[in-house]
Design a protein around this motif. Sequence first.
Motif: not given
Length: 313
Positions: A15-28
């Motif tokens: 879950v931490e990895i998925i949240v991090g991917c979505f969060g950083n993907g949103f920023i990019a």
Amino acid sequence: MNGIIQSILLCIVVVEIIVGCFGNGFIALVNCIHWVKKRKISAVNQILTALAFSRISHLSTLLTFLFLSTLYSDLVLSTILVKLLNFHIIFSSHFSMWLAACLGLFYFLKIANFSNSFFVYLKMRVNQMVSGTLLMSLAFLFLNTLLINSYIDGQIGGHRRYPLYGFSSNDTAAFYRVILIINYSIFTFPPFVISQSTFLLLIFSLWRHHKRMQQYTERCRDALANAHIKVLKPMITYVLLCSIYFLAHLIQNLKTELLENIFYIRCCQIATLAFPSGHSCALIWGDTKLRQTSLFVLWWLTCRFKDVHPMGP
């Protein structure tokens, strides 16, 4: 019971990895769209976008490693595969740490207010300072890769191989422990020091500015104080998560025997993943444009969900 706890811990890691991917993907994604529309991008958004991509790469590599180590725990790696896997992790984690440190350095040079002539000189060349710091970090990346590859060549001699995961022997645990020491203790320390230093200097700058302003006015806060506080809010989260990240890797290096305990490894993974995942959420909330866009996206998703699943009478 142990199996249930391990499954829960593994789910938290995923879950931490998925949240991090979505969060950083949103920023990019938001910054890239803004770049295409405006035909320009600010220096801070360049750093944020590069940081987001580096963390997506880092988290994706960790997710792949986690997937392979869970399904193929008995898989044995050759020298080339061990080097390749370590290079991906080193490369992505290196830029994740150094770009975050450069972001803190950029905020410090832009916001802090000191009368020292050397600081004024650096403040006027903030972009060059950030670029120079990032270029300097390439020397650490080269040295880090060289040391780890030399160690791997020295340890995996002839036909000797090491498992992907599951440190079943002291030799295997000691092998990976040295890699952790080189990568996460030695070469994570410089950006960690830069991050902590810029944070403390920003607090000192705010304190000096507040003392100076008290002599002239009774207003609660002025524009410069507001700028300090706006930057310090996400930086507090960053400093705490970065400290946890650094200490979690440091703790893993204390005893080789602990690397044979899967429960201990999962707890350390949860602690270290809180940094690239949690910091992205702090960056989104601390940036006005990103926060407003995220709230709009959440509102839009909520409306779409209600349209797809209408409430009953």
